[in-house]
Design a protein around this motif. Structure first.
Motif, PDB file in Angstrom:
ATOM      1  N   ILE A 199      -3.125  36.514  -3.718  1.00 40.07           N
ATOM      2  CA  ILE A 199      -2.150  35.488  -3.392  1.00 40.07           C
ATOM      3  C   ILE A 199      -2.886  34.155  -3.342  1.00 40.07           C
ATOM      4  O   ILE A 199      -3.933  34.042  -2.705  1.00 40.07           O
ATOM      5  N   THR A 200      -2.358  33.181  -4.012  1.00 39.37           N
ATOM      6  CA  THR A 200      -2.975  31.863  -4.024  1.00 39.37           C
ATOM      7  C   THR A 200      -1.931  30.799  -3.750  1.00 39.37           C
ATOM      8  O   THR A 200      -0.770  30.935  -4.147  1.00 39.37           O
ATOM      9  N   GLN A 201      -2.374  29.751  -3.053  1.00 37.31           N
ATOM     10  CA  GLN A 201      -1.504  28.632  -2.750  1.00 37.31           C
ATOM     11  C   GLN A 201      -2.054  27.380  -3.389  1.00 37.31           C
ATOM     12  O   GLN A 201      -3.270  27.179  -3.440  1.00 37.31           O
ATOM     13  N   SER A 202      -1.151  26.516  -3.831  1.00 40.85           N
ATOM     14  CA  SER A 202      -1.591  25.235  -4.369  1.00 40.85           C
ATOM     15  C   SER A 202      -0.576  24.152  -4.004  1.00 40.85           C
ATOM     16  O   SER A 202       0.619  24.432  -3.910  1.00 40.85           O
ATOM     17  N   PRO A 203      -1.060  22.923  -3.743  1.00 43.34           N
ATOM     18  CA  PRO A 203      -2.467  22.580  -3.620  1.00 43.34           C
ATOM     19  C   PRO A 203      -3.039  23.050  -2.289  1.00 43.34           C
ATOM     20  O   PRO A 203      -2.297  23.530  -1.443  1.00 43.34           O
ATOM     21  N   ARG A 204      -4.321  22.910  -2.072  1.00 48.18           N
ATOM     22  CA  ARG A 204      -4.929  23.259  -0.793  1.00 48.18           C
ATOM     23  C   ARG A 204      -4.754  22.147   0.225  1.00 48.18           C
ATOM     24  O   ARG A 204      -4.612  22.391   1.427  1.00 48.18           O
ATOM     25  N   HIS A 205      -4.778  20.920  -0.268  1.00 52.62           N
ATOM     26  CA  HIS A 205      -4.583  19.755   0.591  1.00 52.62           C
ATOM     27  C   HIS A 205      -3.680  18.773  -0.130  1.00 52.62           C
ATOM     28  O   HIS A 205      -3.743  18.669  -1.354  1.00 52.62           O
ATOM     29  N   LYS A 206      -2.821  18.095   0.655  1.00 54.69           N
ATOM     30  CA  LYS A 206      -1.998  17.059   0.048  1.00 54.69           C
ATOM     31  C   LYS A 206      -1.650  16.018   1.102  1.00 54.69           C
ATOM     32  O   LYS A 206      -1.297  16.359   2.239  1.00 54.69           O
ATOM     33  N   THR A 228       6.400  19.631  -3.389  1.00 55.98           N
ATOM     34  CA  THR A 228       6.562  21.056  -3.690  1.00 55.98           C
ATOM     35  C   THR A 228       5.240  21.764  -3.541  1.00 55.98           C
ATOM     36  O   THR A 228       4.229  21.341  -4.099  1.00 55.98           O
ATOM     37  N   LEU A 229       5.269  22.841  -2.763  1.00 57.15           N
ATOM     38  CA  LEU A 229       4.105  23.700  -2.589  1.00 57.15           C
ATOM     39  C   LEU A 229       4.363  25.001  -3.336  1.00 57.15           C
ATOM     40  O   LEU A 229       5.482  25.517  -3.341  1.00 57.15           O
ATOM     41  N   ARG A 230       3.294  25.515  -3.917  1.00 59.44           N
ATOM     42  CA  ARG A 230       3.451  26.725  -4.736  1.00 59.44           C
ATOM     43  C   ARG A 230       2.680  27.892  -4.147  1.00 59.44           C
ATOM     44  O   ARG A 230       1.552  27.749  -3.672  1.00 59.44           O
ATOM     45  N   CYS A 231       3.306  29.060  -4.228  1.00 63.32           N
ATOM     46  CA  CYS A 231       2.663  30.307  -3.859  1.00 63.32           C
ATOM     47  C   CYS A 231       2.758  31.257  -5.036  1.00 63.32           C
ATOM     48  O   CYS A 231       3.849  31.461  -5.579  1.00 63.32           O
ATOM     49  N   HIS A 232       1.628  31.828  -5.406  1.00 63.54           N
ATOM     50  CA  HIS A 232       1.567  32.726  -6.552  1.00 63.54           C
ATOM     51  C   HIS A 232       0.919  34.037  -6.140  1.00 63.54           C
ATOM     52  O   HIS A 232      -0.138  34.037  -5.510  1.00 63.54           O
ATOM     53  N   GLN A 233       1.539  35.170  -6.484  1.00 59.08           N
ATOM     54  CA  GLN A 233       0.983  36.474  -6.137  1.00 59.08           C
ATOM     55  C   GLN A 233       0.780  37.328  -7.380  1.00 59.08           C
ATOM     56  O   GLN A 233       1.512  37.188  -8.370  1.00 59.08           O
ATOM     57  N   GLY A 252      15.308  20.894   6.435  1.00 50.77           N
ATOM     58  CA  GLY A 252      14.434  19.973   5.712  1.00 50.77           C
ATOM     59  C   GLY A 252      13.629  20.635   4.617  1.00 50.77           C
ATOM     60  O   GLY A 252      12.869  19.963   3.920  1.00 50.77           O
ATOM     61  N   TYR A 253      13.786  21.947   4.468  1.00 45.01           N
ATOM     62  CA  TYR A 253      13.044  22.698   3.457  1.00 45.01           C
ATOM     63  C   TYR A 253      14.003  23.480   2.557  1.00 45.01           C
ATOM     64  O   TYR A 253      15.038  23.957   3.014  1.00 45.01           O
ATOM     65  N   SER A 254      13.611  23.620   1.302  1.00 40.20           N
ATOM     66  CA  SER A 254      14.323  24.513   0.396  1.00 40.20           C
ATOM     67  C   SER A 254      13.293  25.343  -0.359  1.00 40.20           C
ATOM     68  O   SER A 254      12.109  24.971  -0.425  1.00 40.20           O
ATOM     69  N   VAL A 255      13.737  26.466  -0.895  1.00 39.78           N
ATOM     70  CA  VAL A 255      12.817  27.352  -1.620  1.00 39.78           C
ATOM     71  C   VAL A 255      13.479  27.820  -2.904  1.00 39.78           C
ATOM     72  O   VAL A 255      14.699  27.764  -3.062  1.00 39.78           O
ATOM     73  N   ASP A 259       6.151  34.007  -8.169  1.00 35.21           N
ATOM     74  CA  ASP A 259       6.096  32.623  -7.689  1.00 35.21           C
ATOM     75  C   ASP A 259       7.192  32.316  -6.668  1.00 35.21           C
ATOM     76  O   ASP A 259       8.363  32.649  -6.868  1.00 35.21           O
ATOM     77  N   PHE A 260       6.775  31.633  -5.592  1.00 34.95           N
ATOM     78  CA  PHE A 260       7.701  31.240  -4.531  1.00 34.95           C
ATOM     79  C   PHE A 260       7.384  29.793  -4.194  1.00 34.95           C
ATOM     80  O   PHE A 260       6.259  29.484  -3.770  1.00 34.95           O
ATOM     81  N   LEU A 261       8.326  28.910  -4.425  1.00 38.87           N
ATOM     82  CA  LEU A 261       8.099  27.482  -4.234  1.00 38.87           C
ATOM     83  C   LEU A 261       8.782  26.987  -2.969  1.00 38.87           C
ATOM     84  O   LEU A 261       9.917  27.371  -2.675  1.00 38.87           O
ATOM     85  N   LEU A 262       8.083  26.142  -2.244  1.00 40.61           N
ATOM     86  CA  LEU A 262       8.631  25.496  -1.054  1.00 40.61           C
ATOM     87  C   LEU A 262       8.736  24.003  -1.339  1.00 40.61           C
ATOM     88  O   LEU A 262       7.749  23.378  -1.715  1.00 40.61           O
ATOM     89  N   THR A 263       9.932  23.441  -1.161  1.00 38.09           N
ATOM     90  CA  THR A 263      10.147  22.028  -1.436  1.00 38.09           C
ATOM     91  C   THR A 263      10.607  21.300  -0.188  1.00 38.09           C
ATOM     92  O   THR A 263      11.510  21.756   0.514  1.00 38.09           O
ATOM     93  N   LEU A 264       9.947  20.180   0.052  1.00 39.23           N
ATOM     94  CA  LEU A 264      10.394  19.242   1.064  1.00 39.23           C
ATOM     95  C   LEU A 264      11.086  18.131   0.288  1.00 39.23           C
ATOM     96  O   LEU A 264      10.445  17.388  -0.453  1.00 39.23           O
TER      97      LEU A 264
END
Lengths: 108, 112
Positions: B4-11, B20-25, B63-66, B73-78
């Protein structure tokens, strides 16, 4: 609302000693899990105990569950400096709720 | 590999901007979750997914959507970031609901 509450919030011991931390929760559960988090890292699953179990062991870890008191304890025996981390309990019924954690420091 | 990886690590982003934050498995697990971690609060569930295009709200979803268009892939959007959304965000996966979770390394988001 927060489900699991760990106690103590912080614990400092010498290497070789045992560390015990507790978790209390409020509602019925299917299972209770313990996780470890090293500083700045993701959580790592340690052990899962189901609601019909009373005790479980994994290496140096011993977990107990008392559903009548809605509490669990995590015992780490013969602690090592590498055990320094935050420990979280998480309870599950419909979704998993985490406590705020116990910060364990093991001094070499 | 990590599974499982997340990107980016810092923002670092400005108030009012979309993020948008990304999660990939790579584990082919059915369930995926987004949590936020704040001092004194432990981890709180934002949203979770139980399959492609199947998502549900968690404890702190305002305040969040996915979105989940693919199993991996699972995306989190603010939609419009606020300073209260400054936090560390963790993605997690599991084979079954409520069972052992595998966590990503986290994304540290700062909204200025």
């Amino acid at each position: 609302s927060q489900q699991g509450e760990e106690d103590p919030q912080a614990l400092s011991i010498q290497e070789g000693e045992n560390a015990t931390m507790n978790c209390s929760y409020k509602t019925s559960i299917n299972n209770l899990q313990w996780y470890r988090q090293n500083s700045g890292r993701g959580l790592v699953h340690l052990i899962l105990i189901r609601s019909n179990e009373r005790e479980k062991h994994s290496g140096r870890l011993r977990v107990t569950l008392d559903t009548s008191k809605k509490s669990s304890s995590l015992l780490i025996t013969a602690s090592r400096a590498a055990d320094t981390a935050s420990y979280f309990c998480a309870t599950d019924l419909y979704d998993m709720r985490f406590g705020a954690g116990t910060r364990l420091t093991v001094k070499p | 590999d990590a599974g499982i990886t997340q990107s980016p690590r810092h923002k670092v982003t400005e108030t009012g901007t979309p993020v948008t934050l990304r999660c990939h498995q790579t584990e082919n697990h059915r369930y995926m979750y987004w949590y936020r971690q704040d001092p004194g609060h432990g981890l709180r569930l934002i949203h979770y997914s139980y399959g492609v295009k199947d998502t549900d709200k968690g404890e702190v979803s305002d305040g969040y959507s996915v979105s989940r268009s693919k199993t991996e892939d699972f995306l989190l959007t603010l939609e419009s970031a606020t300073s209260s959304q400054t936090s560390v965000y963790f993605c997690a996966i599991s084979e079954s609901l409520g069972e052992e979770k595998l966590f990503g390394s986290g994304t540290r988001l700062t909204v200025v």
